[in-house]
Design an enzyme around this catalytic site. Structure first.
Site, PDB file in Angstrom:
ATOM      1  CG  ASP A   1      77.537  28.338 106.320  1.00  0.00           C
ATOM      2  OD1 ASP A   1      78.475  27.516 106.348  1.00  0.00           O
ATOM      3  OD2 ASP A   1      76.977  28.705 105.259  1.00  0.00           O
TER       4      ASP A   1
ATOM      5  CD  GLU B   1      84.368  27.548 107.328  1.00  0.00           C
ATOM      6  OE1 GLU B   1      84.049  28.663 106.874  1.00  0.00           O
ATOM      7  OE2 GLU B   1      83.542  26.667 107.611  1.00  0.00           O
TER       8      GLU B   1
ATOM      9  CG  ASP C   1      79.129  23.766 100.864  1.00  0.00           C
ATOM     10  OD1 ASP C   1      78.166  23.667 101.654  1.00  0.00           O
ATOM     11  OD2 ASP C   1      79.635  24.857 100.537  1.00  0.00           O
TER      12      ASP C   1
END
Ligand code: MIG
Length: 870
Positions: free
Chosen positions: A464, A467, A540
């Site tokens: 996770d 980015e 999300d």
């Protein structure tokens, strides 16, 4: 072929106009692909060229010169189907296939190339000096400096190489439908862009991202597909810096070549889509994929970037996640809950709270005292554990992972050469530089059982925040002037960061198994080629109907961009879904590639049995339906893996000539056999389903009813309905019942669902292997079967002689839909046992649904056999 030079015009600080030569290279690549590369002939420093995304150096074809005169060059390919027309002034390239101009380059003259320049204030200015030194405040210098540094709120981005952006435009002739370039919470069909509204490819952590927004979210695949009835084409823009894509569709006049009379040319109005790509840095390196079919495009793209990794079978089951499952007892209770409520599931997930203060690869000493014992318990139940491992590393000299990485210099640096530090879950954190192969190797080794204490072979991984997410960073990500391996600035590699983390993680899992077992790694950030390393999810989302609805086009877009293994959080991550929404989301997720329920830390508990008996029952049905469907799904993944066919596909991919399908995004095809139209409206009593194809026959997948008229049908639905339709002409392999997880289902028998088309024909396949190892690859231990219904004979034959796999598993039941009249006899003959003793088969026929049911067959799934219907 190097076809010559174009020029980039630039300005030196002293306002002296000058130009630098550009090198334009054009290559024809095997399989109907062209590559166009444009770079400065001799840049001041080398410019970034994306490594590690192409799976190999593409094989080039010879181009021959068909015509050459002043300023014009015409090249032909070996097969002579394709021609390249190049003009020098203005610089343009046209690609022609079979006499049709498919695509042209620089039609709007938007090629630009900011060539590298020496920094302003001549040589004495370095990036560092600029930051603090008092700068000549003359206007000229301010302007020049403006190109070398930019302010984002309180952030200052100092560009080590100065301005270096690039751009180019393409025209897609005859096309008004374009798709692809994930990831955006947007429609399947790409929209025209207006000023300030380009599609942006820049990986960002956007909590509760807005719907219908062209701003980039977690992942980027710079691959665009264009479709018209007779051709699909593609543009793959290989660049990992921030990229913008502008799209404009217009009507243009086209000359229709006519032979008689020769001097009259007819004209007609055709659509044209212009696509302009712009990137912050790097070079122009673009692949033009010529199709012509959608499946050709998928193959061509996979030839460059690889196919979907074959997932371990368990990962196609249902995953139960939440932020967080608190402790070992919680895990145990939830696990037992599934058994008590007779709901199959394969994997329970642990989020960041399972660690010692967000130090990944560790366990919270109080809550997870006995991680191995917990995993042994799960293993006995034939289930798995997935834990989260983020890329940021807590700054803590006592944390071995940190101190080792620090000592070895494995973190991304800031522009001053120190380890970059940003805030993330653990507080102050440094970020591993996954662009460095040495770091990836070291990272992969962290997954070894002896390094990762408390891990066992049922533990798999979730990446996770890659980015990468940096709290309090500009746009919540890393500064662009941070520095990676090889002295490349972050701006160059930004969109690749997550790709590399997943790559290293997947390698780690393979390595820890001695090369034996397939990994499972879920990533939030991705790039072109991420399909080789595992699965992605859409991040999300929110527990609202609109997010359920948008999940379908989002997943379709990711799928056609090469990443078949994708899903959206079932239930919606943020907030609390009302029970009806949760039920509908389970039903939708059951027919999507990656199927995981997940919830935010602030959301109420939502295990499937918490919403009353009736809702529990319906969710149970949906999950069980998923499990019976696994043989079909797994076979589709094998196809994705071997021939690059997306598992989940837009309707137009299967019906490329049917215009009415081009914009459809509320339903889709799962493989070529099932059309799925999830219910995504609150309190729906009907859904409008488009059953495409004028000569297609469709059947209700659950009630077997034949739907006689293709077109748009109003189908009544209740809360239990999952509108799924089987296409006539297909065979879908299913399991006859379910087990507690995929591993409990190995020996469960098969049902084959045969749906006849208008010519009483059907064909389908089944792929089968051990479900977890690489033996299918190295030892060819697999079964690939083909089922054909033709002239009243239903037969099972081998689809791939190379594969061998022993199984005791049988086909127990065959359902044939669309049988016009009751047979008088049904017999089965086993090949190789032709002793004239064909066995009678027990059958029932239902005239109302025209369904023939054959039961108690006990035909080995690996054997050749024929069923004769008279
Ligand atoms: O923004 O690890 O998308 O699935 O549960 C919070 C906690 C950070 C974001 C992920 C989400 C995950 C959560 N993470």
């Amino acid at each position: 072929m190097n076809i010559g030079c174009s020029e980039a015009v630039g300005q030196l600080p002293g306002k002296r106009l000058f130009s630098v030569p550009l090198l334009v290279e054009i290559y024809a690549i095997d399989g109907n692909i062209f590559r166009l590369k444009i770079n400065e002939v001799s840049p001041l420093k080398s410019r970034y060229e994306v490594p590690d995304v192409l799976i190999k150096e593409p094989t080039m074809q010879r181009l021959s010169i068909a015509q050459k005169e002043a300023g014009i060059l015409v090249l032909t390919c070996a097969n002579e189907d394709c021609k390249i027309h190049i003009t020098a002034n203005p610089f343009q390239i046209e690609l022609e296939s079979k006499g049709e101009t498919v695509l042209s380059v620089n039609t709007n003259g938007l090629l630009y190339f900011e060539h590298l320049q020496p920094p302003p204030q001549n040589s004495k200015t370095t990036a560092q000096k600029k930051e603090d030194a008092s700068i000549d405040s003359s206007q000229e210098n301010q302007e020049d400096l403006g190109l070398w540094q930019e302010e984002f709120g309180s952030f200052l981005d100092i560009k080590a190489n100065g301005p270096s952006s690039i751009g180019l435009d393409f025209s897609l002739h005859g096309c008004e439908h374009v798709y692809g370039i994930p990831e955006h919470a947007e429609t399947l069909l790409l929209k025209k862009t207006s000023d300030d509204d380009a599609y942006r490819l820049f990986n960002l952590d956007v909590y509760g991202h807005k719907i219908h927004d062209k701003m980039g979210i977690y992942g980027s695949v710079p691959f665009l597909l264009a479709h018209k009835p007779n051709r699909t084409s593609g543009i793959f823009w290989l660049n990992s810096s921030e990229t913008l894509v502008e799209i404009n569709t217009k009507a243009v006049m086209e000359h229709v070549p006519s032979r008689s009379p020769p001097d009259i040319t007819k004209q007609r109005v055709v659509p044209q889509t212009d696509v302009r790509w712009m990137s912050e840095s790097g070079i122009i390196d673009v692949f033009l994929l010529m199709g012509p079919t959608p499946f050709d495009i998928f193959k061509q793209y996979a030839q460059l970037t690889g196919t979907q990794a074959l997932p371990p079978l368990f990962s196609l089951g249902y995953h139960q996640c939440r932020w967080n499952y608190e402790d070992e007892q919680d895990v145990k209770t939830v696990d037992t809950g599934f058994d008590e409520h007779d709901i199959p599931y394969d994997v329970i997930w642990l989020d960041i709270e399972h660690t010692e203060d967000k130090r990944y690869f560790t366990w919270d000493k109080k809550k997870f005292q006995h991680p191995k014992r917990m995993q042994e318990l799960l293993k006995r139940k034939k289930r798995k554990l997935v834990v989260i491992i983020d890329p940021h590393i807590k700054v803590d000299p006592m944390y071995a992972l940190y101190s080792q990485a620090k000592k070895k210099g494995y973190f991304v640096k800031n522009r001053k050469g120190q380890d970059f530090e940003g805030i993330c879950w653990p507080g102050s954190s440094s970020y591993l530089d996954f662009t460095n192969p040495e770091v990836r190797e070291w990272y992969a080794d962290q997954f070894a059982f002896k390094s990762y204490k408390g891990s066992t072979d049922i533990l798999f991984v979730w990446n996770d925040m890659n980015e990468p997410s940096v709290f309090k960073g500009a746009e919540l990500t890393m500064q662009r002037d941070a520095v990676h391996h090889g002295n490349w600035e972050h701006r160059e590699v930004h969109n690749l960061y997550g790709f590399y983390q997943q790559m290293a993680t997947a390698e780690g899992l393979i390595k820890r198994s001695g090369g034996q077992k397939r990994p499972f790694v879920l990533t939030r950030s991705f790039f072109a080629g991420s399909q080789k390393y595992g699965a992605v999810w859409t991040g999300d989302n929110v527990a609202e109907w609109s997010y359920l609805k948008i999940s379908i086009p989002m997943l379709l877009t990711i799928s056609i961009a090469g990443i078949s293994f994708c899903g959206a959080d079932v239930g919606g991550f943020i907030g609390d879904p009302e029970p009806e929404l949760l039920v509908r989301w389970y039903q939708a997720g059951a027919y999507q590639p990656f199927f995981r329920g997940h919830a935010n830390i602030e959301s109420k508990r939502r295990e499937p049995w918490l919403f009353g008996d009736e809702n529990t029952r319906i969710i149970r049905e949906a999950i069980r339906e998923r499990y019976t469907l696994l043989p079909y799904l797994y076979s589709l993944f094998y196809r994705a893996h071997t021939t690059a066919e997306p598992v989940m596909r837009p309707l137009w991919v299967e019906f490329p000539k049917e215009q009415e399908t081009f914009g459809v995004e509320d339903e889709y095809m799962l493989g070529n056999a099932l059309l799925v139209h999830p219910v995504i409206e609150q309190e729906a009593t009907t859904v409008n389903v488009l059953l495409p194809g004028s000569d297609e026959v469709w059947y209700d997948f659950r009630r077997f009813r034949r739907l006689d008229y293709p077109g748009t049908l109003k189908i009544p639905v209740t809360l239990e309905s999952i509108p799924v339709f089987q296409r006539g002409g297909s065979v879908v392999p299913l399991k006859t019942t379910v087990g507690r997880s995929t591993e409990w289902m190995t020996d469960i028998s098969y049902e084959l669902r045969v749906a006849l088309d208008s010519k009483d024909f059907a064909v389908g396949e089944l792929y089968l292997d051990d479900g977890h190892s690489f033996q299918y690859l190295h030892k060819k231990q697999f079964l690939h079967r083909k089922f054909t219904f033709h002239k009243n004979v239903f037969s099972s034959s081998c689809a791939d002689e190379i594969g061998q796999y022993h199984t005791k598993c049988v086909v127990e039941r065959v359902l044939i839909l669309g049988v016009e009249k009751q047979p008088t006899s049904v017999t089965v003959s086993l090949q190789g046992k032709r002793d004239g003793k064909d066995k009678e088969v027990v059958f029932t026929y239902d005239a109302k649904t025209s369904m023939l049911t054959l039961e108690k067959l006990l035909l080995n799934v690996g054997a050749d056999w024929e069923i004769h219907i008279k």
